[in-house]
Design an enzyme around this catalytic site. Structure first.
Site, PDB file in Angstrom:
ATOM      1  CB  THR A  26       6.264 -10.205  16.186  1.00 46.13           C
ATOM      2  OG1 THR A  26       7.038  -9.986  17.153  1.00 46.13           O
ATOM      3  CG2 THR A  26       4.425 -10.119  16.573  1.00 46.13           C
ATOM      4  CG  ASP A  27       9.961 -11.663  19.800  1.00 48.44           C
ATOM      5  OD1 ASP A  27       9.514 -10.801  19.268  1.00 48.44           O
ATOM      6  OD2 ASP A  27      11.250 -11.717  20.179  1.00 48.44           O
ATOM      7  CD  GLU A  28       7.029  -6.648  20.128  1.00 43.61           C
ATOM      8  OE1 GLU A  28       6.128  -6.279  20.467  1.00 43.61           O
ATOM      9  OE2 GLU A  28       8.110  -6.317  19.635  1.00 43.61           O
ATOM     10  CE  LYS A  33      -3.217   2.110   3.333  1.00 34.95           C
ATOM     11  NZ  LYS A  33      -3.849   1.934   4.782  1.00 34.95           N
ATOM     12  CB  SER A  60       6.012  -3.366  11.572  1.00 36.61           C
ATOM     13  OG  SER A  60       6.705  -2.009  11.078  1.00 36.61           O
ATOM     14  CE  LYS A 111       2.687  -9.608  13.093  1.00 35.72           C
ATOM     15  NZ  LYS A 111       2.801  -9.529  11.125  1.00 35.72           N
ATOM     16  CE1 TYR A 122       3.590  -5.607  15.015  1.00 36.93           C
ATOM     17  CE2 TYR A 122       4.939  -6.108  16.793  1.00 36.93           C
ATOM     18  CZ  TYR A 122       4.611  -6.348  15.503  1.00 36.93           C
ATOM     19  OH  TYR A 122       5.350  -7.258  14.749  1.00 36.93           O
TER      20      TYR A 122
END
Ligand code: NAD
Ligand code: DAU
Length: 357
Positions: free
Chosen positions: A137-139, A39, A93, A166, A162
């Site tokens: 992500t590891d988050e 985008k 992100s 995810k 965020y």
């Protein structure tokens, strides 16, 4: 899925997407057609791939400026190309931005992933199944104390808008595999660094601030820990999983290189000073402790035994070498930095971080 010939990459003009597209053509010997859908938000820059696009030509590379939340456009794209593989990077992100304004994160990360999954489901129903690799992500696993590491089996505990968005997208991907038999793989990776990273993230932000003589803002006590992986090693891991990973499975990816923020920053200051011929410690006076990020996760660490054991992947760039390469890239790309710091990003920074303008 061993040799995909038609690949859809989403978010290919962002940091990791750009590196991934370059990796495919420059290192992995990819010889098929890659369609890059982006985008072009503040963090997407088509110039990142302009040279590659010219060299590869229409037969091998096409760019489509589209929003992944546009379900009709995604379905039409799948109909037109009949992809073998989707590698889904596109996302909002940056954790700080998700704290200031979560709406876009819900739209792109959740609704956008849903819209791509729907397109893949419809394609399968029409006899054109594809593999769907979801980059995460590891988050999603939450925050660790001083010991321990995230495993693929660690329960989800996302703690920022965020990471919650995810986590939600990861669940949707797995649900589509379970319910509709979609061929999916998921990867959860730790902090990436390297060329083309938008200068809002810790490492490039600090390099840019050093070059401009601005304060280096350290959140809280600076003792939060992150695990760092050079971006090309992440790309290599994603390609290994997309081509050889087991359908329906998740693979953790990490650098096995834990640093607390303040120590990392001091080290980075020394590297930049040395590269510019300044004395060690020249940038230390710029280090400024600022109020902590709300809900700031204390420590992330990844156990990536599985991908090493099952797919034979390993990190190839150690942190010292990777950081030097990264510093050199930013020192050599002043025009790129200036270019990406304009427009929507500049307006956002001015609105939210008056001290950084
Ligand atoms: P980035 O912000 O640099 O790039 C994101 C890209 O997605 C940009 O090109 C942007 O224009 C595009 N995009 C955003 N919204 C879109 C939309 N609605 N439709 C189409 N394109 C859109 O991000 P990044 O750091 O390259 O991260 C890529 C992926 O990797 C993300 O899914 C992120 O969650 C994941 N990830 C990042 C890291 C990291 O350290 N950067 C670590 C682990 C996982
Ligand atoms: O762990 C993977 C995640 O890593 C990815 O999913 C995210 O997309 C990516 O942005 C990154 O998230 P972090 O929040 O860890 O990255 P960031 O670079 O924003 O911050 C790294 C650490 O540095 C974190 O502890 C916050 C701190 N920090 C960050 C900035 C921007 C500062 O102290 N000062 C800053 O100015």
């Amino acid at each position: 899925m061993s040799h995909p010939e038609k690949i859809l990459v989403t978010g290919g003009c962002g940091f990791i997407g750009t590196n991934f597209v370059r990796y495919l053509f420059e290192e992995a010997g990819f010889d098929g057609l890659l369609v890059n859908v982006d985008k072009l938000t503040y963090s997407g820059n088509p110039k990142n791939l302009a040279d590659l696009a010219a060299k590869a030509g229409e037969k091998h590379y096409r760019f489509e400026k589209l929003d992944i939340t546009d379900q009709a456009a995604m379905a039409a794209l799948f109909d037109r190309h009949g992809f073998d593989l989707v590698v889904h990077f596109a996302a909002e992100s940056h954790v700080d931005r998700s704290i200031v304004g979560p709406g876009e994160f819900i739209q792109t990360n959740i609704v956008g992933t849903f819209s791509l999954l729907e397109a893949a489901r419809q394609a399968k129903a029409k006899g054109r199944p594809c593999r769907f690799h979801h980059v995460s992500t590891d988050e999603v696993y939450g925050s660790l104390g001083p010991t321990g590491k995230f495993l693929e089996t660690t329960p989800y505990d996302p703690r920022s808008p965020y990471s919650a968005s995810k986590a939600s997208s990861d669940h949707l991907v797995r649900a589509y595999a379970h319910t509709y038999g979609l061929d999916v793989t998921v990867s959860n990776c730790s902090n990436n660094y390297g060329p083309y990273q938008f200068p809002e993230k810790l490492i490039p932000l600090m390099i840019c601030h050093m070059l401009e003589g601005k304060p280096l803002p350290v959140y809280g006590d600076g003792k939060n820990v992150r695990d760092w992986l050079y971006v090309r090693d992440h790309c290599d891991a994603v390609w290994a999983i997309a081509c050889r990973g087991k359908s329906g499975e998740t693979y953790n990816i990490g650098g096995e290189s834990e640093w607390c923020n303040i120590e990392l920053l001091r080290h980075l200051c020394d590297i930049v000073a040395a590269r510019l011929g300044k004395p060690a410690g020249a940038f230390e006076p710029l280090i400024t402790y600022v109020p902590d990020r709300p809900g700031h996760d204390r420590r992330y660490a990844i156990d990536c035994t599985r991908i090493k054991r099952e797919l034979g992947w390993k990190q190839s760039v150690d942190f010292q070498h990777g950081l030097e390469k990264t510093v050199d890239w930013y020192l050599g790309n002043a025009a790129w930095i200036k270019d990406v710091q304009t427009g929507e990003y500049r307006a956002w920074i001015t609105r939210n971080y008056a001290d950084r303008t």
